[in-house]
Structure formats: C-alpha cells, structure tokens
Design a protein around this motif. Structure first.
Motif, PDB file in Angstrom:
ATOM      1  N   PHE A   3       0.759  -1.234  -0.018  1.00  0.00           N
ATOM      2  CA  PHE A   3       0.032   0.096  -0.031  1.00  0.00           C
ATOM      3  C   PHE A   3       0.941   1.211   0.022  1.00  0.00           C
ATOM      4  CE2 PHE A   3      -2.689   3.556   1.729  1.00  0.00           C
ATOM      5  CZ  PHE A   3      -3.687   3.046   1.097  1.00  0.00           C
ATOM      6  N   PRO A   4       0.907   2.173  -0.735  1.00  0.00           N
ATOM      7  CA  PRO A   4      -0.383   2.217  -1.840  1.00  0.00           C
ATOM      8  C   PRO A   4      -0.253   1.915  -3.242  1.00  0.00           C
ATOM      9  CG  PRO A   4       0.655   4.482  -1.608  1.00  0.00           C
ATOM     10  CD  PRO A   4       1.170   3.538  -0.830  1.00  0.00           C
ATOM     11  N   HIS A   5       1.077   1.675  -3.417  1.00  0.00           N
ATOM     12  CA  HIS A   5       1.430   1.210  -5.018  1.00  0.00           C
ATOM     13  C   HIS A   5       0.698   0.110  -5.385  1.00  0.00           C
ATOM     14  CE1 HIS A   5       3.848   1.392  -8.464  1.00  0.00           C
ATOM     15  NE2 HIS A   5       4.433   0.476  -8.281  1.00  0.00           N
ATOM     16  N   HIS A   6       0.891  -1.138  -4.864  1.00  0.00           N
ATOM     17  CA  HIS A   6       0.198  -2.289  -5.488  1.00  0.00           C
ATOM     18  C   HIS A   6      -1.298  -2.130  -5.525  1.00  0.00           C
ATOM     19  CE1 HIS A   6       4.062  -4.653  -4.896  1.00  0.00           C
ATOM     20  NE2 HIS A   6       4.069  -3.917  -6.117  1.00  0.00           N
ATOM     21  N   GLU A   7      -1.949  -1.799  -4.385  1.00  0.00           N
ATOM     22  CA  GLU A   7      -3.294  -1.395  -4.086  1.00  0.00           C
ATOM     23  C   GLU A   7      -3.719  -0.551  -5.361  1.00  0.00           C
ATOM     24  OE1 GLU A   7      -5.144  -2.422  -1.273  1.00  0.00           O
ATOM     25  OE2 GLU A   7      -6.377  -2.357  -2.797  1.00  0.00           O
ATOM     26  N   ASN A   8      -3.102   0.331  -6.022  1.00  0.00           N
ATOM     27  CA  ASN A   8      -3.459   1.358  -6.795  1.00  0.00           C
ATOM     28  C   ASN A   8      -3.180   0.749  -8.409  1.00  0.00           C
ATOM     29  OD1 ASN A   8      -3.947   3.179  -4.886  1.00  0.00           O
ATOM     30  ND2 ASN A   8      -2.405   4.422  -5.212  1.00  0.00           N
ATOM     31  N   GLU A   9      -2.026  -0.095  -8.510  1.00  0.00           N
ATOM     32  CA  GLU A   9      -2.136  -0.936  -9.762  1.00  0.00           C
ATOM     33  C   GLU A   9      -3.150  -1.579  -9.903  1.00  0.00           C
ATOM     34  OE1 GLU A   9       1.533  -3.141 -10.661  1.00  0.00           O
ATOM     35  OE2 GLU A   9       2.604  -1.670  -9.024  1.00  0.00           O
ATOM     36  N   ALA A  10      -3.511  -2.404  -8.788  1.00  0.00           N
ATOM     37  CA  ALA A  10      -4.584  -3.572  -9.011  1.00  0.00           C
ATOM     38  C   ALA A  10      -5.749  -2.708  -9.388  1.00  0.00           C
ATOM     39  CB  ALA A  10      -4.810  -4.199  -7.707  1.00  0.00           C
ATOM     40  N   ALA A  11      -6.081  -1.635  -8.834  1.00  0.00           N
ATOM     41  CA  ALA A  11      -7.316  -0.947  -8.762  1.00  0.00           C
ATOM     42  C   ALA A  11      -7.347  -0.501 -10.536  1.00  0.00           C
ATOM     43  CB  ALA A  11      -7.538   0.328  -8.062  1.00  0.00           C
ATOM     44  N   GLN A  12      -6.273   0.087 -11.115  1.00  0.00           N
ATOM     45  CA  GLN A  12      -6.285   0.612 -12.152  1.00  0.00           C
ATOM     46  C   GLN A  12      -6.412  -0.415 -13.349  1.00  0.00           C
ATOM     47  OE1 GLN A  12      -2.725   3.821 -11.501  1.00  0.00           O
ATOM     48  NE2 GLN A  12      -2.014   1.858 -12.194  1.00  0.00           N
ATOM     49  N   THR A  13      -5.759  -1.447 -13.220  1.00  0.00           N
ATOM     50  CA  THR A  13      -6.122  -2.437 -14.121  1.00  0.00           C
ATOM     51  C   THR A  13      -7.403  -3.181 -14.135  1.00  0.00           C
ATOM     52  OG1 THR A  13      -3.426  -3.147 -14.376  1.00  0.00           O
ATOM     53  CG2 THR A  13      -5.037  -5.039 -14.813  1.00  0.00           C
ATOM     54  N   ARG A  14      -7.919  -3.265 -12.690  1.00  0.00           N
ATOM     55  CA  ARG A  14      -9.172  -4.041 -12.539  1.00  0.00           C
ATOM     56  C   ARG A  14     -10.342  -3.150 -13.326  1.00  0.00           C
ATOM     57  NH1 ARG A  14      -8.545  -5.545  -7.203  1.00  0.00           N
ATOM     58  NH2 ARG A  14      -8.827  -3.080  -6.609  1.00  0.00           N
ATOM     59  N   CYS A  15     -10.097  -1.846 -13.138  1.00  0.00           N
ATOM     60  CA  CYS A  15     -11.135  -0.807 -13.590  1.00  0.00           C
ATOM     61  C   CYS A  15     -11.129  -0.885 -15.124  1.00  0.00           C
ATOM     62  CB  CYS A  15     -11.100   0.280 -13.174  1.00  0.00           C
ATOM     63  SG  CYS A  15     -11.864   0.355 -11.457  1.00  0.00           S
ATOM     64  N   LYS A  16      -9.895  -0.904 -15.684  1.00  0.00           N
ATOM     65  CA  LYS A  16      -9.595  -0.891 -17.079  1.00  0.00           C
ATOM     66  C   LYS A  16     -10.299  -2.254 -17.676  1.00  0.00           C
ATOM     67  CE  LYS A  16      -6.398  -0.066 -21.019  1.00  0.00           C
ATOM     68  NZ  LYS A  16      -5.929  -1.233 -21.560  1.00  0.00           N
ATOM     69  N   SER A  17      -9.722  -3.278 -17.298  1.00  0.00           N
ATOM     70  CA  SER A  17      -9.734  -4.667 -17.842  1.00  0.00           C
ATOM     71  C   SER A  17     -10.854  -5.454 -17.239  1.00  0.00           C
ATOM     72  CB  SER A  17      -8.459  -5.257 -17.968  1.00  0.00           C
ATOM     73  OG  SER A  17      -8.143  -5.796 -16.678  1.00  0.00           O
ATOM     74  N   GLY A  18     -11.258  -5.295 -16.058  1.00  0.00           N
ATOM     75  CA  GLY A  18     -12.114  -6.157 -15.599  1.00  0.00           C
ATOM     76  C   GLY A  18     -11.337  -7.168 -14.933  1.00  0.00           C
ATOM     77  N   GLN A  19     -10.187  -7.123 -14.833  1.00  0.00           N
ATOM     78  CA  GLN A  19      -9.314  -8.518 -14.444  1.00  0.00           C
ATOM     79  C   GLN A  19      -8.529  -7.943 -13.201  1.00  0.00           C
ATOM     80  OE1 GLN A  19      -7.541 -10.623 -17.601  1.00  0.00           O
ATOM     81  NE2 GLN A  19      -9.403 -10.423 -18.890  1.00  0.00           N
TER      82      GLN A  19
END
Length: 466
Positions: free
Chosen positions: A235-251
């Motif tokens: 936190f926060p780096h990986h949390e944010n990375e995960a959020a970005q990719t999740r919201c963009k790709s749904g994965q």
RNA sequence: GGCGAUAUGGCCAAGUGGUAAGGCACGAGCCUGCAAAGCUCCGAUCCCCGGUUCAAAUCCGGGUGUCGCCUCCA
C-alpha cells in the motif's frame, strides 16, 4: 511449489495461469540515487525465486522496471542542473553494475517508464473513457470510489479511521484516497504530449501499463502470475496498480503477490529521512559481492533483516566451508548430482523458498563429504559426485560459482602472491629440516598479513582471512 | 490513533499440535611437529499469564516488548 501470497496471507499452492509458463513482474527502483541494501535484498530475493522456478522446470519471463520519471528525479534535476536522462542513465548503470556484483541476473525485460509513455497514455485514455478517472486543473486522478474492490489488496479500512489527517488535504481531489495518474506539465519540468493535456505520468500507472504491454497475453488475458516487490509497496502502490488494471480490464492484475521484508540497521528501517541508508556501493567497497549476497540470502525473504557486520562475517564462514570443499574436489571431473541431495534441496526451496532448510541441506552435504574424504581421500567417484553437487547448486543459489582458489585470494596482488608462495616454500624447507622455530616464525609472519596456512596431504594451501 | 508482522540457546536462524534443523561462537576430543583446515561430542522447553487438548514453541484469550505500513520508499 508453495508460495506465501501476501494478499491471501497464507501459503498457497502455486499454479501458473498457463501450464509451465510463469510471468513475474517485480517493482524495480526509482533511479534518482544510489541503491542501498534494501534494493539488494529485494533483488536477491526475487532473483532466487526466479532461479528456483527455472530449476523446477518452469519457463519464466521475468520483468523488472526502472522508474525513470518521478518527482524525486525532477528534484534531483533542479538540485544538480543535470538532465533527466543524464541522471537516470547514470543510476541505472550503477544499479546494474551493483546487481551484477551481487550475482543478480538481469531481468528478461527491463522497461523504463519513459519508454512506455504511449502505453501509459492509452491506459489513461481508456480509464477516462470508462469514467474511472477525472481531470482537475493540475492532474488526472483515479477515482477510487469507482472501484468496489479498492483496498481489498492491503485489506485496510480508510473510511472510519481516516482521521489520519497526516495527508495534506489540498487540491480538487474528490476523495483523499484518489491518486494521480497524470500530472499536467509545469514550466521547466519534463513533459510529454497527450490528447488529454501534456504532462507526465504518476507513479502507479507505469507498472499497470508496462505489465499489460510486456506480460499480458493479449488474448484477453491481462493477469500475470506473480507480482512482487518490497513490503512497503503493498500500500498504496500495488493497491493502486491493482485498482487501475481491474477498472480498465475487469481483471485482477496478478494471481499471486509476494513481498519481501525490510533491511534494518540497528533495528531501524533504512530511509532517507532517518539518514541511515547503507548504500550498496559502500557495502561493496567493504565486502565481496558474493559474500554480501550469501548473507542477505541466508534469512527468509519475508522476515525483516537486521544488517550487522558481525552477522555478515559469521555468514562468510559458512560460505568459506563450501569453497573449501570445492577446493578439495576441484581436480576431478564432475559426474552426476546426488539424487537425494538434489531432491531435498528442491523440496526446501519449493516451500516458499525455505532458504534455512536449504542451507542446512547444503551444510549436511558438506559435512558428510568432508567426513568421507577424510577417511577416503582417494575416492575419485565420491569427489566427482561432490563436485557435481556443488556445480549444480551454485547457479541455483547464485553462490559458490568462483574458482575456489581465487575465492580465498580476493584482494591479493600478483607480486604479493609470489611472496607468499616463496615464504611457504621456505617454511616447508625448514619443516623438512625439523627447524620448527623458523617454520613457525614464517607462519606467524604470514598470519600477521591475514594469510592463514593449511598443511594438507597435497601440500600447503593458504587463504586470506579477515 | 488505525492496520499488520514478529518474539526460539551467547549471536544468526528453521520448525506451526506429538516431547526443539542448521550455521557462528564456546568447551572437550581425533588429526597435526605445533597450528590451521576437517571430523566427533557438548548447550535451549521456545517473551509472560490463562485456556483448549491424551499431547502445544506450534491452537484460543489476555498482556508485554520489538519492527513495519497508514506520506516517497525495496
């Protein structure tokens, strides 16, 4: 293979997304200053992970990035008057040299943020389109409220106890948790052209974009197998990375997360603010890179690691023993690795890299071999197997790969070597003549220079000791 | 303040229910002209209190200490 997933917080069976293929992304350094022992530890930890996976037969693709555009680098530009490129090129070169000294292999791909700005821009455009990002006067922010899974990675709860008003509440952010994807251009700061406004990328976005570019399969699969980095990145780096990719790709961006523990000095984390950073360049000036590697490798990667010179020297003695055995069997041609040794070693390392057990297996092999060779000095077959064991193990752990004679002669100049050998021959003459007084005098003379002699059936050997 | 780790013999460090791996240091011995190297032997009931269990370092509850994250960070 079993690994500890730092999101599930337990050891889990490692099953790659695609059979036999492993994709790993490790967060590399921001190149604005010299690397310190913490960088070394993290690099060594995941270098070992990679070596183990390869030894287990996986086809590994290993990516480690360089963050080469960032506030800290810009600050350095202002301080030093140097260009961004001059600064980052220098520190990347230094970093790689130091990693090589630690026997850390280069990653298969080493992307830089500045070389992936196009991908970053596309990534942000996609998020704007999906309305999970929004513009303010000076930045584009990720809208954390759009991600229902936000904070699921680090499992913290920021709603109630957000009385942590330690974060400065300025700007036009909708929510304190939102973070910058893009910072609009400022005078005298590097910037890139973008359809939504010239500027430069924020920190977290580069990893998401580079993972997608370099590791995603591009067949609708965005997830990689292992995402790794220091424990402070969760936190926060990986949390944010995960959020970005999740919201963009749904994965989800990664199937497994691994985080290494910290290096502390006198029980405190190294940091700029505390002024207790131990730079790698200083450590390498004092200690051999392989010794440093072995030391940093000797504790489990998740545990915190308190650096101390005393412990390092203890650790070196353990490495010395491996090299002494190697010296003992070096004149043979290696045959086959002892199957049991190999199996035990891989078993230990397959258990979330249980290096302590692995080293115990190694120590046992060394002790048993020494004992056997004490009694059967001429057992060539045994020596051949022992050498094979060492040669198999060395590239797996990244230690013990040197010529064993040279290992004990690090830092000794040629003419010094000649003098040592001349003194040894004089001592041997004295010994033959039973002139032990003179023989011992020569030995003391050498000991004063940190040269230790060892009389063996095959003649007198010498080592430089600390 | 919130969250998360961790606490094993002199030091480093595994072990996560069945009576404590390994390394270094120390001591004794073998070997050695003597050493060094190598080998053998030798040391802990696992922070404290309470509980569960036939059985706990290992599970549960409560303490205490240490470290980390919550702000850039490997």
């Amino acid at each position: 293979m079993v690994i500890y997933d730092s999101v599930q917080k337990k050891k889990v069976l490692f099953e790659p997304i695609v059979e036999n293929e492993v994709k790993i992304y490790v967060c590399g350094p921001t190149v604005y200053d010299d690397a310190h022992l913490g960088h070394a530890r993290s690099s060594i930890a995941f270098d070992l992970l990679r070596r183990v996976l390869v030894a287990l037969g996986y086809n590994v693709t290993f990516v480690k990035n360089f963050t080469d555009i960032d506030d800290k680098i810009i600050n350095k530009m202002k301080e030093s008057g140097q260009s961004l490129e001059a600064i980052t090129t220098y520190y990347i070169k230094r970093y790689k040299e130091e990693m090589h000294a630690l026997h850390v292999n280069d990653a298969d791909i080493e992307p830089k943020a500045t070389e992936n700005v196009t991908e970053i821009i596309h990534f942000i455009e996609a998020m704007l389109l999906k309305q999970v990002a929004y513009k303010t006067s000076d930045s584009i922010f990720f809208d954390t409220s759009k991600d229902t899974q936000y904070l699921s990675l680090s499992q913290r709860n920021m709603d109630e106890s957000t009385s942590l008003a330690r974060v400065d509440n300025n700007d036009e952010k909708k929510d304190q948790k939102d973070f910058a994807l893009w910072k609009f251009a400022k005078v005298s700061e590097p910037s890139y052209m973008a359809p939504f406004g010239n500027g430069r990328p924020g920190w977290h976005i580069e990893c998401s974009a580079m993972i997608e570019k370099h590791l995603a399969s591009h067949e609708g699969m965005y997830q990689i197998d292992i995402h790794a980095g220091g424990a402070d990145l969760l936190f926060p780096h990986h949390e944010n990375e995960a959020a970005q990719t999740r919201c963009k790709s749904g994965q989800e961006i990664a199937k497994y997360w691994m985080h290494n523990g910290f290096v502390t000095i006198s029980g405190e984390k190294m940091s700029k603010s505390l002024g207790n950073s131990f730079f790698l360049k200083d450590a390498l000036a004092l200690y051999d890179g392989e010794v440093l590697r072995f030391y940093l490798l000797s504790a489990h990667y998740r545990a915190n690691f308190n650096f101390s010179e005393e412990d390092l020297l203890q650790s070196k003695k353990r490495l010395d023993k491996i090299y002494r055995l190697k010296k003992r069997v070096f004149d043979t041609t290696p045959s086959d690795v002892n199957a049991q040794f190999k199996q035990k070693m891989l078993e230990a390392l397959s258990d979330d890299i249980n290096i302590s057990v692995a080293l115990a297996v190694l120590d046992e092999m060394v002790a048993v071999a020494n004992e056997h060779l004490d009694k059967n000095a001429k057992d060539k077959a045994y020596k051949a197997t022992t050498l094979a064991n060492i040669l198999w193990l060395s590239p797996l752990l990244g230690i013990g790969e040197h010529d064993p004679y040279k290992y004990f002669q690090i830092g000794i100049m040629e003419d010094e070597k000649k003098e040592i050998e001349w003194l040894i021959s004089k001592r041997n003459e004295a010994k033959k003549a039973k002139n032990f007084l003179e023989a011992d005098a020569i030995r003391s003379q050498l000991e004063a220079k940190n040269i230790q002699l060892m009389d063996t059936p095959n003649g007198t050997l010498w080592e430089k000791v600390n």
